[in-house]
Design a protein around this motif. Sequence first.
Motif, PDB file in Angstrom:
ATOM      1  N   VAL A  21      -0.227  11.550  -4.351  1.00 34.16           N
ATOM      2  CA  VAL A  21       1.165  11.123  -4.294  1.00 34.16           C
ATOM      3  C   VAL A  21       1.499  10.445  -5.617  1.00 34.16           C
ATOM      4  O   VAL A  21       0.807   9.522  -6.051  1.00 34.16           O
ATOM      5  CB  VAL A  21       1.402  10.148  -3.118  1.00 34.16           C
ATOM      6  CG1 VAL A  21       2.862   9.708  -3.079  1.00 34.16           C
ATOM      7  CG2 VAL A  21       0.999  10.783  -1.803  1.00 34.16           C
ATOM      8  N   LEU A  22       2.558  10.926  -6.262  1.00 29.25           N
ATOM      9  CA  LEU A  22       2.968  10.392  -7.561  1.00 29.25           C
ATOM     10  C   LEU A  22       4.336   9.738  -7.455  1.00 29.25           C
ATOM     11  O   LEU A  22       5.237  10.270  -6.793  1.00 29.25           O
ATOM     12  CB  LEU A  22       3.046  11.518  -8.598  1.00 29.25           C
ATOM     13  CG  LEU A  22       1.770  12.290  -8.898  1.00 29.25           C
ATOM     14  CD1 LEU A  22       2.075  13.451  -9.837  1.00 29.25           C
ATOM     15  CD2 LEU A  22       0.725  11.385  -9.500  1.00 29.25           C
ATOM     16  N   HIS A  23       4.490   8.594  -8.093  1.00 30.99           N
ATOM     17  CA  HIS A  23       5.802   7.974  -8.284  1.00 30.99           C
ATOM     18  C   HIS A  23       6.214   8.334  -9.712  1.00 30.99           C
ATOM     19  O   HIS A  23       5.516   7.999 -10.665  1.00 30.99           O
ATOM     20  CB  HIS A  23       5.726   6.461  -8.110  1.00 30.99           C
ATOM     21  CG  HIS A  23       7.035   5.789  -8.358  1.00 30.99           C
ATOM     22  ND1 HIS A  23       8.021   5.746  -7.416  1.00 30.99           N
ATOM     23  CD2 HIS A  23       7.526   5.167  -9.459  1.00 30.99           C
ATOM     24  CE1 HIS A  23       9.062   5.116  -7.915  1.00 30.99           C
ATOM     25  NE2 HIS A  23       8.782   4.756  -9.161  1.00 30.99           N
ATOM     26  N   ILE A  24       7.338   9.025  -9.831  1.00 28.34           N
ATOM     27  CA  ILE A  24       7.745   9.537 -11.143  1.00 28.34           C
ATOM     28  C   ILE A  24       8.986   8.788 -11.615  1.00 28.34           C
ATOM     29  O   ILE A  24      10.071   8.953 -11.054  1.00 28.34           O
ATOM     30  CB  ILE A  24       8.004  11.058 -11.084  1.00 28.34           C
ATOM     31  CG1 ILE A  24       6.756  11.773 -10.570  1.00 28.34           C
ATOM     32  CG2 ILE A  24       8.421  11.576 -12.446  1.00 28.34           C
ATOM     33  CD1 ILE A  24       6.927  13.238 -10.342  1.00 28.34           C
ATOM     34  N   ASP A  25       8.798   7.961 -12.626  1.00 25.96           N
ATOM     35  CA  ASP A  25       9.927   7.245 -13.234  1.00 25.96           C
ATOM     36  C   ASP A  25      10.770   8.253 -14.007  1.00 25.96           C
ATOM     37  O   ASP A  25      10.253   9.010 -14.830  1.00 25.96           O
ATOM     38  CB  ASP A  25       9.430   6.151 -14.185  1.00 25.96           C
ATOM     39  CG  ASP A  25       8.680   5.053 -13.454  1.00 25.96           C
ATOM     40  OD1 ASP A  25       9.077   4.720 -12.323  1.00 25.96           O
ATOM     41  OD2 ASP A  25       7.686   4.538 -14.011  1.00 25.96           O
ATOM     42  N   GLU A  80      -0.862  -1.429   2.409  1.00 27.51           N
ATOM     43  CA  GLU A  80       0.293  -1.514   1.525  1.00 27.51           C
ATOM     44  C   GLU A  80       0.164  -0.516   0.387  1.00 27.51           C
ATOM     45  O   GLU A  80      -0.928  -0.261  -0.105  1.00 27.51           O
ATOM     46  CB  GLU A  80       0.405  -2.927   0.953  1.00 27.51           C
ATOM     47  CG  GLU A  80       0.678  -3.985   1.985  1.00 27.51           C
ATOM     48  CD  GLU A  80       0.703  -5.377   1.365  1.00 27.51           C
ATOM     49  OE1 GLU A  80       0.720  -5.482   0.120  1.00 27.51           O
ATOM     50  OE2 GLU A  80       0.692  -6.344   2.136  1.00 27.51           O
ATOM     51  N   GLU A  81       1.308   0.049  -0.022  1.00 28.01           N
ATOM     52  CA  GLU A  81       1.295   0.998  -1.133  1.00 28.01           C
ATOM     53  C   GLU A  81       1.290   0.251  -2.459  1.00 28.01           C
ATOM     54  O   GLU A  81       1.995  -0.725  -2.628  1.00 28.01           O
ATOM     55  CB  GLU A  81       2.513   1.915  -1.056  1.00 28.01           C
ATOM     56  CG  GLU A  81       2.436   2.897   0.083  1.00 28.01           C
ATOM     57  CD  GLU A  81       3.593   3.866   0.066  1.00 28.01           C
ATOM     58  OE1 GLU A  81       4.591   3.623  -0.637  1.00 28.01           O
ATOM     59  OE2 GLU A  81       3.496   4.879   0.776  1.00 28.01           O
ATOM     60  N   MET A  82       0.475   0.771  -3.385  1.00 34.97           N
ATOM     61  CA  MET A  82       0.399   0.194  -4.724  1.00 34.97           C
ATOM     62  C   MET A  82       0.577   1.317  -5.739  1.00 34.97           C
ATOM     63  O   MET A  82       0.161   2.448  -5.498  1.00 34.97           O
ATOM     64  CB  MET A  82      -0.968  -0.469  -4.951  1.00 34.97           C
ATOM     65  CG  MET A  82      -1.256  -1.604  -4.018  1.00 34.97           C
ATOM     66  SD  MET A  82      -2.901  -2.373  -4.212  1.00 34.97           S
ATOM     67  CE  MET A  82      -3.745  -1.467  -5.438  1.00 34.97           C
ATOM     68  N   LEU A  83       1.196   0.987  -6.872  1.00 30.29           N
ATOM     69  CA  LEU A  83       1.348   1.954  -7.955  1.00 30.29           C
ATOM     70  C   LEU A  83       0.244   1.707  -8.973  1.00 30.29           C
ATOM     71  O   LEU A  83       0.082   0.595  -9.470  1.00 30.29           O
ATOM     72  CB  LEU A  83       2.713   1.811  -8.616  1.00 30.29           C
ATOM     73  CG  LEU A  83       3.924   2.111  -7.740  1.00 30.29           C
ATOM     74  CD1 LEU A  83       5.205   1.889  -8.528  1.00 30.29           C
ATOM     75  CD2 LEU A  83       3.865   3.524  -7.214  1.00 30.29           C
TER      76      LEU A  83
END
Length: 190
Positions: A54-58, A126-129
């Motif tokens: 899972v990627l968080h893409i700025d 908890e989710e962490m980046l």
Amino acid sequence: TTTPGETKLLASEVYDILQSSNMSDMDNVNEMNYRRRKAQFFLGSTNKRAKTVVLHIDGLDDSSRRNLCEEALLKIKGVISFTFQMAVQRCVVRIRSDLKAEALATAIASTKVMKAQQVVKSESGEEMLVPFQDTPVEVEQNTDLPEYLPEDESPSKEQDKAVSRVGSHPEGAASWLSTAANFLSRSFYW
């Protein structure tokens, strides 16, 4: 040194102990078989050849950037599938187990307008980046991708061979009464 009655009593105790251990062994075997069957039913849990990242893409905030991201991910050899969650700027990518998540980050960074961080869950849930290292990873690219089929619909060229319902009449040839009767006969099961 024991009497036949005592021997019989000891033998029955040994028999009961063996029976109870045999039953617990059978329960263990049955539980293991159940787990094995359950694991085979859910392929994702036993598939060792693929993993999900899972990627968080700025910077993933509109459809043009989404298209850029799609193109970058499609070029990576080992990407199986991906889905976007545009509202939270996330991308869920299914990849081969031997492909590193850093390769995904390098491909997304190559767009020059977006940057990826991996989303992981802590022990408390908890989710962490987790940011990737700034050193680019060499990415093996798909070079011979097939062309996608065109998405525009081709217009019908032969208008005289169009499909029509059986029993339909050319416009104006049917009266309102026959139209109502046809509607009722098609709408209700007699």
